[in-house]
Design a protein around this motif. Structure first.
Motif, PDB file in Angstrom:
ATOM      1  N   TYR A   1       0.913  -1.345   0.073  1.00 40.62           N
ATOM      2  CA  TYR A   1       0.082  -0.081   0.053  1.00 40.62           C
ATOM      3  C   TYR A   1       0.826   1.238   0.108  1.00 40.62           C
ATOM      4  N   THR A   2       2.056   1.084   0.491  1.00 39.51           N
ATOM      5  CA  THR A   2       2.879   2.388   0.321  1.00 39.51           C
ATOM      6  C   THR A   2       3.403   2.923  -1.006  1.00 39.51           C
ATOM      7  N   VAL A   3       2.908   1.491  -1.904  1.00 41.73           N
ATOM      8  CA  VAL A   3       3.562   2.076  -3.454  1.00 41.73           C
ATOM      9  C   VAL A   3       2.287   2.305  -4.105  1.00 41.73           C
ATOM     10  N   CYS A   4       1.115   1.648  -3.791  1.00 39.84           N
ATOM     11  CA  CYS A   4      -0.148   2.167  -4.512  1.00 39.84           C
ATOM     12  C   CYS A   4      -0.662   3.360  -4.316  1.00 39.84           C
ATOM     13  N   ASP A   5      -0.752   3.438  -2.721  1.00 39.35           N
ATOM     14  CA  ASP A   5      -1.668   4.612  -2.315  1.00 39.35           C
ATOM     15  C   ASP A   5      -0.590   6.020  -2.474  1.00 39.35           C
ATOM     16  N   SER A   6      -0.600   6.403  -3.852  1.00 39.94           N
ATOM     17  CA  SER A   6       0.200   7.626  -3.656  1.00 39.94           C
ATOM     18  C   SER A   6      -0.699   8.683  -4.743  1.00 39.94           C
ATOM     19  N   ASP A   7      -1.618   9.541  -3.824  1.00 36.79           N
ATOM     20  CA  ASP A   7      -2.376  10.451  -4.565  1.00 36.79           C
ATOM     21  C   ASP A   7      -1.600  11.833  -4.494  1.00 36.79           C
TER      22      ASP A   7
ATOM     23  N   GLU B   1      12.839  19.178  12.392  1.00 40.89           N
ATOM     24  CA  GLU B   1      13.954  19.972  13.476  1.00 40.89           C
ATOM     25  C   GLU B   1      14.802  20.764  12.896  1.00 40.89           C
ATOM     26  N   ASN B   2      15.303  20.400  11.328  1.00 41.04           N
ATOM     27  CA  ASN B   2      15.980  21.099  10.849  1.00 41.04           C
ATOM     28  C   ASN B   2      15.794  21.879   9.804  1.00 41.04           C
ATOM     29  N   THR B   3      14.384  22.446   9.843  1.00 39.92           N
ATOM     30  CA  THR B   3      13.954  23.478   8.856  1.00 39.92           C
ATOM     31  C   THR B   3      14.716  25.021   9.460  1.00 39.92           C
ATOM     32  N   GLU B   4      14.869  24.884  10.552  1.00 37.43           N
ATOM     33  CA  GLU B   4      15.539  26.124  11.174  1.00 37.43           C
ATOM     34  C   GLU B   4      16.860  26.377  10.681  1.00 37.43           C
ATOM     35  N   THR B   5      17.636  25.343  10.362  1.00 40.21           N
ATOM     36  CA  THR B   5      18.995  25.472  10.043  1.00 40.21           C
ATOM     37  C   THR B   5      19.297  25.395   8.552  1.00 40.21           C
ATOM     38  N   GLU B   6      18.337  24.554   7.861  1.00 42.90           N
ATOM     39  CA  GLU B   6      18.515  24.236   6.465  1.00 42.90           C
ATOM     40  C   GLU B   6      17.150  24.991   5.878  1.00 42.90           C
ATOM     41  N   LYS B   7      17.325  26.421   5.303  1.00 41.78           N
ATOM     42  CA  LYS B   7      16.240  26.808   4.888  1.00 41.78           C
ATOM     43  C   LYS B   7      15.695  26.313   3.478  1.00 41.78           C
ATOM     44  N   LYS B   8      16.622  25.880   2.831  1.00 37.89           N
ATOM     45  CA  LYS B   8      16.287  25.129   1.480  1.00 37.89           C
ATOM     46  C   LYS B   8      15.995  23.891   1.446  1.00 37.89           C
ATOM     47  N   ARG B   9      15.714  23.111   2.522  1.00 39.87           N
ATOM     48  CA  ARG B   9      15.407  21.592   2.830  1.00 39.87           C
ATOM     49  C   ARG B   9      14.244  21.422   2.159  1.00 39.87           C
ATOM     50  N   ARG B  10      14.070  20.306   1.191  1.00 39.98           N
ATOM     51  CA  ARG B  10      12.853  19.810   0.823  1.00 39.98           C
ATOM     52  C   ARG B  10      12.050  19.286   1.735  1.00 39.98           C
ATOM     53  N   ILE B  11      10.693  19.322   1.587  1.00 41.75           N
ATOM     54  CA  ILE B  11       9.749  18.494   2.329  1.00 41.75           C
ATOM     55  C   ILE B  11       9.804  17.011   1.525  1.00 41.75           C
ATOM     56  N   ILE B  12       9.842  16.065   2.680  1.00 37.13           N
ATOM     57  CA  ILE B  12       9.820  14.782   2.104  1.00 37.13           C
ATOM     58  C   ILE B  12       8.667  14.462   2.444  1.00 37.13           C
ATOM     59  N   LEU B  13       8.264  13.242   1.423  1.00 31.15           N
ATOM     60  CA  LEU B  13       7.187  12.454   1.616  1.00 31.15           C
ATOM     61  C   LEU B  13       5.584  13.269   1.973  1.00 31.15           C
ATOM     62  N   PRO B  14       5.594  14.227   1.026  1.00 27.12           N
ATOM     63  CA  PRO B  14       4.134  15.130   1.126  1.00 27.12           C
ATOM     64  C   PRO B  14       2.837  14.306   1.084  1.00 27.12           C
ATOM     65  N   THR B  15       2.969  13.467   0.114  1.00 24.25           N
ATOM     66  CA  THR B  15       1.714  12.335  -0.063  1.00 24.25           C
ATOM     67  C   THR B  15       1.364  11.755   1.125  1.00 24.25           C
ATOM     68  N   LEU B  16       2.368  11.271   2.003  1.00 23.70           N
ATOM     69  CA  LEU B  16       2.021  10.429   3.217  1.00 23.70           C
ATOM     70  C   LEU B  16       1.446  11.590   4.282  1.00 23.70           C
TER      71      LEU B  16
END
Length: 365
Positions: free
Chosen positions: A124-130, A269-284
């Motif tokens: 389901y982690t592969v199928c449920d990707s909306d 936690e790292n958003t304060e120090t890494e301003k350009k960090r990408r958001i991971i797993l937005p679908t989840l």
């Protein structure tokens, strides 16, 4: 000189005629203002009307186009009927050249490639990707720093109320069965991992490359990079991701929800120090919210994002021969380390590290 033909004289006369008419009209243009303008009808065109013909032709073409366009269902039904007639006439076209393993899989390798993800409980982690709403996901990540402890996770403020976020919720959302976690998979020796994932072609971690992964493991590695331990570098070999695939093959127990939960919490936690960090797993993250309640969009919401990209196998996957790889040798590794350190020492003596020498001088002063 050759006599000029009558056709060429006619051609010259027809070409020069408009010029003569134009010059005479320019001479009489001055007198036209003094004379009364005669309202004479325009000369009739001797050529046939083209517009009416073009209109008739276009209407006929449109009718033909409407007649040619068929619905998709009709076309597919006609195609299936034609194929069924062909197969009835030549039934050998439906039989593979080798004896199939079952009605679903041709070979044992095909069954194993499908069962690797299913047996690990990650189907389901592969199928449920909306798709997802970027503004809601960003609000969730921004509020993670102020989340309240709850159970084995936290409660996050999203659009006016709290949302539960925990490893157990993630496992429940993806129907992952509970099993005793075996944390030793993160301590597996990389040389052993590379040997298995490369099909016994690579013996050392230092020699590992994406081209040495078997075809199945190359696809699994991309799934790890996109769905489980996200990264944008799909070909760069990473120890944690390789061990993850190794664990899937050995079917060791692990807490998938905990792996995902820890990654998202570290990202917040790292958003304060890494301003350009990408958001991971937005679908989840979007699914974690939607499985608890509907979040109505407001005027500031952006349009939903596109669906995730398909996993495409690299052409070079599985093509590496691995002939240069050999068993690990402690003495050889020590000799290489000594020669490497000697090279650094010689460069230090030649002054090839000016920045480091400058810092040492400033400290001594």
């Amino acid at each position: 000189m050759q006599p000029v033909r009558r056709s060429s004289r006619l051609t010259r006369n027809t070409i020069s005629a408009p010029e003569t008419a134009a010059s005479s009209s320019r001479k009489n243009s001055r007198k036209s203002s003094q004379r009364r303008i005669r309202c004479t009808p325009p000369p009739e065109d001797s050529e046939p009307e083209v517009e009416s013909l073009s209109e008739e032709n276009s209407s006929e073409e449109e009718e033909d186009m409407h007649e040619e366009i068929l619905p998709k269902e009709t076309r597919y039904e006609n195609s299936r009927t034609a194929f069924q007639g062909l197969y009835q006439e030549k039934p050998d076209l439906l039989r593979p050249s080798k004896k199939p393993l079952s009605a679903r899989f041709l070979t044992q390798g095909a069954r194993e490639r499908t069962s690797t993800v299913a047996d690990a409980g990650l189907l389901y982690t592969v199928c449920d990707s909306d798709s997802f709403q970027p503004s809601i996901v960003r609000e969730f990540v921004a509020n993670l720093g102020d989340a309240e402890p709850r159970g084995d996770g936290v409660a996050v403020y999203v659009r006016g109320s709290l949302i539960e976020f925990s490893p157990s919720l993630i496992n429940t959302m993806y129907c992952i069965p509970h099993c005793e976690e075996d944390s030793s998979w993160m301590d597996e020796k990389l040389d052993k991992v590379c040997t298995l994932l490369s099909g016994n072609r690579i013996k050392r971690w230092e020699d590992m490359s994406s081209k040495y992964l078997t075809v199945t493991n190359q696809v699994l590695y991309k799934l790890v990079c996109s769905n489980w331990i996200p990264t944008m570098s799909y070909t760069a070999m990473n120890a944690e991701r390789l061990r993850f695939i190794y664990m899937l093959h050995l079917r060791k127990g692990f807490n998938f929800g905990k792996v995902i939960y820890n990654q998202i919490m570290r990202m917040a936690e790292n958003t304060e120090t890494e301003k350009k960090r990408r958001i991971i797993l937005p679908t989840l993250i979007q699914q974690v919210i939607l499985i608890q309640r509907n979040v109505p969009p407001d005027n500031s919401d952006e349009a939903e994002s596109d669906f995730p990209k398909l996993v495409v196998k690299d052409k070079k996957a599985g093509l590496g021969s691995g002939v240069d790889s050999k068993e690990p040798d402690l003495e050889e590794d020590i000799d290489q380390a000594i020669s490497f350190l000697k090279g650094i020492r010689s460069r230090l003596k030649r002054g090839e590290y000016p920045i480091q020498r400058k810092n040492e001088d400033s400290e001594s002063g």
